[in-house]
Structures are given as C-alpha cells and as structure tokens.
Scaffold this motif. Structure first.
Motif, short mmCIF file in Angstrom:
data_model
loop_
_atom_site.label_atom_id
_atom_site.label_comp_id
_atom_site.label_asym_id
_atom_site.label_seq_id
_atom_site.Cartn_x
_atom_site.Cartn_y
_atom_site.Cartn_z
N VAL A 40 3.34 -1.18 4.06
CA VAL A 40 2.89 0.17 3.71
C VAL A 40 4.09 1.08 3.44
CG1 VAL A 40 1.53 2.17 4.41
CG2 VAL A 40 0.84 -0.12 5.14
N ILE A 41 4.05 1.76 2.30
CA ILE A 41 5.07 2.74 1.93
C ILE A 41 4.60 4.12 2.36
CG2 ILE A 41 6.34 3.81 0.04
CD1 ILE A 41 5.75 1.28 -1.61
N GLY A 42 5.43 4.79 3.13
CA GLY A 42 5.18 6.18 3.47
C GLY A 42 6.25 7.04 2.81
N ILE A 82 0.85 -1.19 0.00
CA ILE A 82 0.00 0.00 0.00
C ILE A 82 0.88 1.24 0.00
CG2 ILE A 82 -1.82 1.28 1.18
CD1 ILE A 82 -2.65 -1.30 2.54
N LEU A 83 0.56 2.19 -0.86
CA LEU A 83 1.22 3.49 -0.86
C LEU A 83 0.34 4.45 -0.07
CD1 LEU A 83 3.33 5.56 -1.89
CD2 LEU A 83 1.86 5.86 -3.91
N ALA A 107 -3.27 2.53 -3.50
CA ALA A 107 -2.94 3.80 -2.87
C ALA A 107 -4.05 4.21 -1.91
CB ALA A 107 -2.74 4.88 -3.92
N GLN A 108 -3.65 4.63 -0.74
CA GLN A 108 -4.61 5.12 0.25
C GLN A 108 -3.98 6.28 1.02
OE1 GLN A 108 -6.59 2.23 2.73
NE2 GLN A 108 -6.96 3.72 4.35
N ALA A 111 -0.04 11.71 -7.46
CA ALA A 111 -0.08 11.11 -8.79
C ALA A 111 1.33 10.74 -9.26
CB ALA A 111 -0.73 12.06 -9.78
N THR A 112 2.31 11.57 -8.89
CA THR A 112 3.69 11.29 -9.30
C THR A 112 4.21 10.03 -8.65
OG1 THR A 112 4.14 13.64 -9.64
CG2 THR A 112 6.04 12.19 -9.32
#
Length: 202
Positions: free
Chosen positions: A69-71, A3-4, A24-25, A9-10
């Motif tokens: 999760v990617i932060g 999950i991003l 994406a969240q 958008a980039t």
C-alpha cells in the motif's frame, strides 16, 4: 497487489502514466486530528506529511492483507503555519493573498506499508516563491482554474494557470504535485520489481 491509499486524481494519474498496476482506495482517517496532535507534540510540516502518509497506508493495509500500500500526503508550510485546501472561492482568494510575495515550502511524503508494517518512507521538499501579483491577476487565474483551485492546497495548481502567479520554483516537479515519484519507483524496484514488469499490467 499495489494499492494507492488516496482519491487524488493527480496521484492516480502519475502512477498510471508510470505504467504501474494499482487500484485506488481512499483511507478513512481523521487528518486534522492527527495533524493537531503532531503539531502539539512539536512537529512541523514535514512531520505532519510523513505521519499522514503512514496512517493512510496503514488504514488501507488493515483491509488488504498481503497488499503493498502506497500512502502519500503533502503539506504547505509558510514558516510555521500550515495551509490547507480552500473551502470556497473567497478562501482561495485569501490564501493566495496570504502567499503573495512570499516563499513557502511544499513537503511531499510517500510511504509503503504491507500487513500493517511500514517498510519504506521518503519525504521531499520544494520551495516556491510567489510574485507580488495584483488582485486582478489573482482573479483571472482563479477564474481560469475554476473548481480545480479548491482541490489543491494553497488554492493553486502549478501545472495549471496558477503558474502565472509564481516568481521562482525550486524542487522536483513530482514533489510539487504531491507524490515523490522517482524515490517511489526506486523503492519499488527493490521491494517489488515484479510490479514494473510488462506482465504486471496485463
């Protein structure tokens, strides 16, 4: 599941072009309050970027147990001053004028969190110097950028017409776009190599 924790958008485009399976969240956090707290405690732009990236990932991780999760976050530092996304065209003009003829730094942080635990983080810095451009050059660039200028910290996009305003750029391109992609991919190869397999997107 990957999950991003972002609506950027980039960043979504960078992950998609890298062939990663993800959803994406956006994270619901008070970025300005966290930034103020970090700066009041003596932190700088790098500290703020890492703090926000971690908090974004942790907030989304709490909603998705077991997911990776990617932060990610990026700050623009002109000396000790941090700039943000402009709120309107006059604000974008003022920010570009403030950066004109000076060197600033973009700090891009990325984190990986699972089950609320930070398991990896990285931060990269790029250094950019703007030309001593004229007001007419600035206005032409902002006309070409349109609303996109309001979605980027500093009021410019290096991947767009704003490149005309720069004299030198030193740093990784993905860092400038707001996601240190190469360190992230290296971390995923170690932590979750299955996400990079051909079957991951099927």
């Amino acid at each position: 599941m990957l999950i991003l924790a972002s609506s950027s958008a980039t960043r979504k485009a960078l992950l998609d072009k890298a062939g990663l399976p993800f959803i994406a969240q956006p994270a619901a956090i008070d970025e300005r309050a966290l930034e103020t707290g970090a700066l009041d405690a003596g932190g700088d732009g790098r500290d703020v970027a890492l703090l926000l990236a971690r908090h974004k990932a942790e907030a989304v991780s709490a909603l998705h147990p077991g997911a990776l999760v990617i932060g990610a976050d990026q700050t623009l530092a002109l000396g000790l001053e941090l700039l943000h996304k402009p709120i309107d065209r006059p604000d974008a003009e003022a920010q570009l004028d403030h950066l004109r003829g000076k060197t600033h730094r973009l700090h891009a942080a990325v984190t990986l969190v699972r089950n609320g635990e930070l398991i990896w983080s990285d931060i990269q810095t790029a250094e950019l110097t703007m030309r001593d451009f004229s007001p007419e050059e600035r206005d032409i660039v902002l006309d070409l950028e349109g609303e996109a200028a309001l979605h980027s910290v500093g009021g410019y996009r290096l991947e767009g017409p704003s490149i005309r305003l720069f004299e030198t750029v030193a740093g990784d391109y993905f860092t400038i776009l707001g996601l240190p992609l190469l360190p992230l991919l290296a971390a995923l190869r170690d932590i979750a190599p299955e996400l990079l397999s051909p079957q991951a997107r099927s």
